[in-house]
Design a protein around this motif. Structure first.
Motif, PDB file in Angstrom:
ATOM      1  N   THR A 108       0.822  -1.198   0.000  1.00 36.21           N
ATOM      2  CA  THR A 108       0.000   0.000   0.000  1.00 36.21           C
ATOM      3  C   THR A 108       0.858   1.251   0.000  1.00 36.21           C
ATOM      4  O   THR A 108       2.079   1.180   0.206  1.00 36.21           O
ATOM      5  N   THR A 149      -2.882  -3.144  -2.775  1.00 33.18           N
ATOM      6  CA  THR A 149      -2.869  -4.453  -3.428  1.00 33.18           C
ATOM      7  C   THR A 149      -2.754  -5.546  -2.374  1.00 33.18           C
ATOM      8  O   THR A 149      -1.864  -5.495  -1.517  1.00 33.18           O
ATOM      9  N   SER A 151      -2.778  -9.852  -2.406  1.00 24.72           N
ATOM     10  CA  SER A 151      -2.806 -10.980  -3.353  1.00 24.72           C
ATOM     11  C   SER A 151      -2.070 -12.183  -2.780  1.00 24.72           C
ATOM     12  O   SER A 151      -1.420 -12.108  -1.728  1.00 24.72           O
ATOM     13  N   SER A 160      -8.176 -11.749  -4.567  1.00 24.69           N
ATOM     14  CA  SER A 160      -7.258 -10.615  -4.453  1.00 24.69           C
ATOM     15  C   SER A 160      -8.071  -9.325  -4.355  1.00 24.69           C
ATOM     16  O   SER A 160      -9.270  -9.300  -4.616  1.00 24.69           O
ATOM     17  N   ASN A 162      -7.440  -5.022  -5.296  1.00 30.22           N
ATOM     18  CA  ASN A 162      -6.543  -4.001  -5.827  1.00 30.22           C
ATOM     19  C   ASN A 162      -7.327  -2.705  -6.059  1.00 30.22           C
ATOM     20  O   ASN A 162      -8.426  -2.729  -6.609  1.00 30.22           O
ATOM     21  N   SER A 164      -6.457   1.246  -7.562  1.00 27.34           N
ATOM     22  CA  SER A 164      -5.415   2.069  -8.181  1.00 27.34           C
ATOM     23  C   SER A 164      -5.289   3.417  -7.489  1.00 27.34           C
ATOM     24  O   SER A 164      -6.220   3.900  -6.845  1.00 27.34           O
ATOM     25  N   GLN A 213     -13.241  -6.467 -12.205  1.00 26.39           N
ATOM     26  CA  GLN A 213     -12.705  -5.098 -12.257  1.00 26.39           C
ATOM     27  C   GLN A 213     -13.829  -4.086 -12.455  1.00 26.39           C
ATOM     28  O   GLN A 213     -14.736  -4.290 -13.239  1.00 26.39           O
TER      29      GLN A 213
END
Length: 236
Positions: A108, A149, A151, A160, A162, A164, A213
């Motif tokens: 992070t 992130t 994972s 996972s 994530n 951005s 996503q």
């Protein structure tokens, strides 16, 4: 001698008034450092909460100025930088609980926020050198949200998370109070205790959960309670 004493008594109020005017500062300039305690959704780590900020307690740096209008009202200006570490351990532990024995790692960054606040403070004198000042401020800010992130590096599982890192502009505010303790002609200690927040929209943030996503606008609620010690220099 009597004439001299009489003349002195007649002129002394004017002399004292002139001295007070001489020592009334035109403005002050100062620096502040302190702690910002994240609160509300900004602190939340629940994946089910779209406004969760995963923010830990952070720190703030202020460059501030004050322009007294009269004995009570002061126009204030604050340039503030805030940074918050991000809570990733809770996310890692959630994935580990669902997948015992599987290695889960996380990465992070920090929240970063830049404010330019203009407002007013109302001075309430407690003693000649000590005063209490309720205040508020309002102005633009620039925010960069952290990339997060979580994972499985071995690829044993596909689960996972994530998010951005992007940036955006918004409107910031603060409300609270400060304390001023003058020492000497020029210096003052000015600790502050304020609650700050922001209305900001960060566009095109990519969030991936278990390979699903989503691209959307992120509207974090950046809320914090701020405590800071400050030193100011008064100009005449």
């Amino acid at each position: 001698m009597k004439r001299f004493i009489l003349l002195y008594l007649l002129l002394s109020p004017g002399i004292l008034f002139a001295q007070e005017e001489t020592y009334k500062s035109k403005f002050y300039l100062g620096l502040s450092y302190g702690t910002s305690f994240s609160v509300g959704d900004f602190k939340d780590t629940d994946l089910e909460n779209p406004d969760a900020g995963f923010a830990k307690n952070g720190q703030k740096f202020d460059l501030f100025m004050g322009f007294p209008i009269d004995d009570k009202i002061t126009i204030t200006e604050v340039f503030r930088y805030q940074s918050f570490n991000t809570e990733v351990e809770d996310l890692i532990n959630d994935y580990k609980a669902d997948n015992p024995g599987v290695q889960i790692t996380g990465r992070t960054e920090d929240w970063q926020a830049f404010y330019l606040l203009v407002g007013l403070a109302y001075q309430i004198n407690i003693t000649k050198k000590l005063s209490f000042s309720p205040r508020f401020g309002l102005g633009p800010l620039f925010v960069k949200n952290p990339g997060i992130t979580v994972s499985n590096p071995d690829g044993v599982i596909s689960q996972s998370f994530n998010r951005s890192s992007e940036s955006g502009f918004g409107l910031g505010y603060e409300i609270g109070f400060g304390v001023s303790n003058n020492f000497g002609k020029h210096f003052s200690l000015m600790p502050t205790f304020t609650f700050s927040g922001a209305y900001v929209q960060i566009k095109d943030v990519i969030t991936s959960i278990d390979n699903v996503q989503l691209v959307s606008d992120y509207t974090p609620k950046i809320l914090s309670f701020n405590i800071g010690i400050a030193l100011a220099y008064r100009f005449y």
